[in-house]
Design an enzyme around this catalytic site. Sequence first.
Site, PDB file in Angstrom:
ATOM      1  N   LYS A 179      -9.753   7.086   3.118  1.00 28.14           N
ATOM      2  CA  LYS A 179      -8.368   7.503   2.884  1.00 28.14           C
ATOM      3  C   LYS A 179      -8.261   9.003   3.168  1.00 28.14           C
ATOM      4  O   LYS A 179      -8.908   9.813   2.501  1.00 28.14           O
ATOM      5  CB  LYS A 179      -7.959   7.209   1.433  1.00 28.14           C
ATOM      6  CG  LYS A 179      -6.601   7.824   1.020  1.00 28.14           C
ATOM      7  CD  LYS A 179      -6.201   7.468  -0.410  1.00 28.14           C
ATOM      8  CE  LYS A 179      -4.942   8.227  -0.849  1.00 28.14           C
ATOM      9  NZ  LYS A 179      -4.558   7.934  -2.248  1.00 28.14           N
TER      10      LYS A 179
ATOM     11  N   ASP B 193      -0.752  14.670  -1.028  1.00 25.60           N
ATOM     12  CA  ASP B 193       0.008  13.566  -1.613  1.00 25.60           C
ATOM     13  C   ASP B 193       1.017  14.103  -2.624  1.00 25.60           C
ATOM     14  O   ASP B 193       0.681  14.360  -3.779  1.00 25.60           O
ATOM     15  CB  ASP B 193      -0.957  12.573  -2.289  1.00 25.60           C
ATOM     16  CG  ASP B 193      -0.229  11.366  -2.879  1.00 25.60           C
ATOM     17  OD1 ASP B 193       0.967  11.181  -2.570  1.00 25.60           O
ATOM     18  OD2 ASP B 193      -0.877  10.611  -3.650  1.00 25.60           O
TER      19      ASP B 193
ATOM     20  N   LYS C 241       5.739  13.151  -7.344  1.00 23.29           N
ATOM     21  CA  LYS C 241       4.892  13.414  -8.507  1.00 23.29           C
ATOM     22  C   LYS C 241       5.468  14.586  -9.309  1.00 23.29           C
ATOM     23  O   LYS C 241       6.157  15.438  -8.734  1.00 23.29           O
ATOM     24  CB  LYS C 241       3.489  13.810  -8.038  1.00 23.29           C
ATOM     25  CG  LYS C 241       2.664  12.674  -7.454  1.00 23.29           C
ATOM     26  CD  LYS C 241       1.281  13.169  -7.040  1.00 23.29           C
ATOM     27  CE  LYS C 241       0.446  12.057  -6.429  1.00 23.29           C
ATOM     28  NZ  LYS C 241       0.093  10.989  -7.375  1.00 23.29           N
TER      29      LYS C 241
ATOM     30  N   ASP D 126      -6.743  14.515  -1.848  1.00 19.25           N
ATOM     31  CA  ASP D 126      -6.486  13.093  -1.598  1.00 19.25           C
ATOM     32  C   ASP D 126      -7.046  12.621  -0.251  1.00 19.25           C
ATOM     33  O   ASP D 126      -6.863  11.474   0.132  1.00 19.25           O
ATOM     34  CB  ASP D 126      -4.981  12.817  -1.694  1.00 19.25           C
ATOM     35  CG  ASP D 126      -4.681  11.445  -2.258  1.00 19.25           C
ATOM     36  OD1 ASP D 126      -5.592  10.822  -2.834  1.00 19.25           O
ATOM     37  OD2 ASP D 126      -3.537  10.985  -2.102  1.00 19.25           O
TER      38      ASP D 126
ATOM     39  N   ASP E  72       4.417   6.544  -3.879  1.00 19.07           N
ATOM     40  CA  ASP E  72       3.198   7.233  -4.309  1.00 19.07           C
ATOM     41  C   ASP E  72       1.970   6.320  -4.231  1.00 19.07           C
ATOM     42  O   ASP E  72       0.846   6.780  -4.366  1.00 19.07           O
ATOM     43  CB  ASP E  72       3.393   7.771  -5.735  1.00 19.07           C
ATOM     44  CG  ASP E  72       2.401   8.845  -6.101  1.00 19.07           C
ATOM     45  OD1 ASP E  72       1.683   9.330  -5.199  1.00 19.07           O
ATOM     46  OD2 ASP E  72       2.345   9.208  -7.302  1.00 19.07           O
TER      47      ASP E  72
ATOM     48  N   GLU F 288       0.573   5.243  -1.694  1.00 17.89           N
ATOM     49  CA  GLU F 288       0.510   5.371  -0.230  1.00 17.89           C
ATOM     50  C   GLU F 288      -0.882   5.127   0.319  1.00 17.89           C
ATOM     51  O   GLU F 288      -1.033   4.798   1.494  1.00 17.89           O
ATOM     52  CB  GLU F 288       0.998   6.766   0.188  1.00 17.89           C
ATOM     53  CG  GLU F 288      -0.046   7.889   0.129  1.00 17.89           C
ATOM     54  CD  GLU F 288      -0.599   8.164  -1.262  1.00 17.89           C
ATOM     55  OE1 GLU F 288       0.078   7.822  -2.247  1.00 17.89           O
ATOM     56  OE2 GLU F 288      -1.712   8.709  -1.369  1.00 17.89           O
TER      57      GLU F 288
ATOM     58  N   ARG G 125      -3.099   2.756  -0.254  1.00 12.21           N
ATOM     59  CA  ARG G 125      -3.302   1.371   0.182  1.00 12.21           C
ATOM     60  C   ARG G 125      -2.502   1.072   1.446  1.00 12.21           C
ATOM     61  O   ARG G 125      -2.898   0.234   2.248  1.00 12.21           O
ATOM     62  CB  ARG G 125      -2.942   0.410  -0.975  1.00 12.21           C
ATOM     63  CG  ARG G 125      -1.521   0.493  -1.433  1.00 12.21           C
ATOM     64  CD  ARG G 125      -1.321  -0.103  -2.833  1.00 12.21           C
ATOM     65  NE  ARG G 125      -1.702   0.858  -3.880  1.00 12.21           N
ATOM     66  CZ  ARG G 125      -1.628   0.612  -5.181  1.00 12.21           C
ATOM     67  NH1 ARG G 125      -1.228  -0.575  -5.615  1.00 12.21           N
ATOM     68  NH2 ARG G 125      -1.990   1.529  -6.050  1.00 12.21           N
TER      69      ARG G 125
HETATM   70  N1  BES Z   1      -3.836   9.887  -4.857  1.00 12.04           N
HETATM   71  C1  BES Z   1      -3.269   9.168  -5.931  1.00 12.04           C
HETATM   72  C2  BES Z   1      -4.314   8.735  -6.952  1.00 12.04           C
HETATM   73  C3  BES Z   1      -4.897   9.812  -7.809  1.00 12.04           C
HETATM   74  C4  BES Z   1      -4.188  10.315  -8.887  1.00 12.04           C
HETATM   75  C5  BES Z   1      -6.175  10.266  -7.577  1.00 12.04           C
HETATM   76  C6  BES Z   1      -4.758  11.276  -9.697  1.00 12.04           C
HETATM   77  C7  BES Z   1      -6.721  11.220  -8.379  1.00 12.04           C
HETATM   78  C8  BES Z   1      -6.033  11.731  -9.451  1.00 12.04           C
HETATM   79  C9  BES Z   1      -2.572   7.912  -5.424  1.00 12.04           C
HETATM   80  O1  BES Z   1      -1.997   8.012  -4.169  1.00 12.04           O
HETATM   81  C10 BES Z   1      -1.481   7.605  -6.387  1.00 12.04           C
HETATM   82  O2  BES Z   1      -0.575   8.377  -6.477  1.00 12.04           O
HETATM   83  N2  BES Z   1      -1.602   6.490  -7.065  1.00 12.04           N
HETATM   84  C11 BES Z   1      -0.647   6.089  -8.013  1.00 12.04           C
HETATM   85  C12 BES Z   1      -0.441   4.603  -7.847  1.00 12.04           C
HETATM   86  C13 BES Z   1       0.728   4.070  -8.627  1.00 12.04           C
HETATM   87  C14 BES Z   1       2.018   4.585  -8.055  1.00 12.04           C
HETATM   88  C15 BES Z   1       0.677   2.563  -8.576  1.00 12.04           C
HETATM   89  C16 BES Z   1      -1.175   6.415  -9.411  1.00 12.04           C
HETATM   90  O3  BES Z   1      -2.379   6.302  -9.625  1.00 12.04           O
HETATM   91  O4  BES Z   1      -0.390   6.833 -10.253  1.00 12.04           O
HETATM   92 ZN    ZN Z   2      -2.814   9.379  -2.911  1.00 10.75          ZN
HETATM   93 MN    MN Z   3       0.009   8.734  -4.264  1.00  7.54          MN
END
Ligand code: BES
Ligand code: ZN
Ligand code: MN
Length: 493
Positions: free
Chosen positions: A265, A270, A277, A288, A347, A349, A351
């Site tokens: 990834k 992000d 966010k 990210d 968010d 993104e 996947r």
């Molecule tokens: N890059 C983030 C995941 C992340 C968050 C990694 C904090 C490290 C620390 C990912 O893209 C994300 O935002 N995931 C969301 C998914 C949700 C919207 C289902 C998350 O984890 O809140």
């Molecule tokens: Zn992310």
């Molecule tokens: Mn995200």
Amino acid sequence: MDFKLFTDQLAHADQDCIIAGVFKTTKDSAQSPAFNSLDTATGGQLSDMLASHDIASAAGKITWLHRPTGINSPRLMLVGCGNADEFDAGNFRKACMAAGKALRSSRAASAVCALSELDVSERDAAWTLQTAALDLAHNDYLYTRTKKPGKNASPATDEVAFISAAGDTVLAQAAAIAAGVDSARHLGDAPPNLCTPEDLAEHARQLADSQEKVTVEILEPEAMHELGMHALLAVGQGSANPPRLVALHYRGADGDDAPYVLVGKGITFDTGGISIKPGANMEQMKYDMCGAASVLGAFEAAVRLALPLNISCVVAAAENMPDGKAYRPGDVITTMSGKTVEVLNTDAEGRMVLCDALTWSSRMKPAAIVDVATLTGACVVALGHHASAIMTKHDSLADELFSAGQHTHDRAWRLPLWDDYQQQIDTDFADMKNVGGMPAGSITAGCFLSRFVEDQRWAHLDIAGAAWQWGKNSGCTGRPVRLLTQWLSDRCG
Ligand code: BES
Ligand code: ZN
Ligand code: MN
């Protein structure tokens, strides 16, 4: 930092510094061989100091001695190793990491390291030597892309000589792995205005240019359109920095051997997109792309190790920004596989970019595909910063990755990917939605990915907790380069 073996008498070493382990003394416990020989050279000074508690022996504690009598080297660094009968991989790494940190700030240009000769439970001499070398090199890392070391910064250590029963090949291997970890950390730590999708592509081009058996393929948005990579394109469409699909191919084996494929990834920043966010700590989302950094680093290490395998490394690189052109919640997107995805949260993104990269990678008919991603905050909740999560339906692949993590102490832990979770991402408006609700957030992200690799031997590593540290010792950790490199090495039979 260069590595070599040390074969002289320790007390005669002409290096700037000697690094030796010290165990807690109990009635009948043994001291480290280096401690004993140096103690003799100093006429018992070290054991006197230890008896009067002036040398710390708890794992990872450092005591510096200057110009000890009878020792040629001007400085002696004693590294606490804890109890000799509990000296396992964890305590050994604590000692090595602390020694590396102290060495980094010591201004010593050269050192002898005797930690590598210690007996670590369930580990052999080669492991101990390689781990000591990697841990010292890890602490030698200095981020330089946007900050040059000041006049008074302590210089890096040029060369470390190790005491070990293992040989030079182990040190050459350690240097190859250290280079991969170092590259990954430099990429991870670079700021998002410089480390863009094109910057990741440029890194890959340079790697291919410098290595004879490596070729590179870079797909720009136009080519992605033709292939139908609309999920990867959707994530990138809100950004002024267009997405890239970056692939490196290494031919270390026969032309027709099925390749091992690492997919990363590479979200270079992000923001969350339209599902933006909160502002606090958003800068951390420059990390990210650490999945991409780690697969590039492991690939580089494997090439430097000249592993007799075919290996490909695929990076899905995009920046997730809010914009008039950005994809939005409610959009339904047709992925390269033909499956449709309802976007409920922009968010989620990671996947989205990975699903197209996985479909594209499957066309190589891989021996196995492992994707690596900072995919979910839920993974940090589940495992904290100590373990990466392994998700796969293939028990043998889970075991391979798990043991590579145990061996390197770059540890990972399996989460279930049972079909029972799959219904959480069902929707009436598409083949799936891109979020599965609050329960088991890391697993439903894994479920999403699993739908794009149905006939593949595939595993997913969520490194959201392991990839970087914040606060003390902040920065990209270079994980899981060691795990991945070990896994690939283990595939060589
Ligand atoms: N890059 C983030 C995941 C992340 C968050 C990694 C904090 C490290 C620390 C990912 O893209 C994300 O935002 N995931 C969301 C998914 C949700 C919207 C289902 C998350 O984890 O809140
Ligand atoms: Zn992310
Ligand atoms: Mn995200």
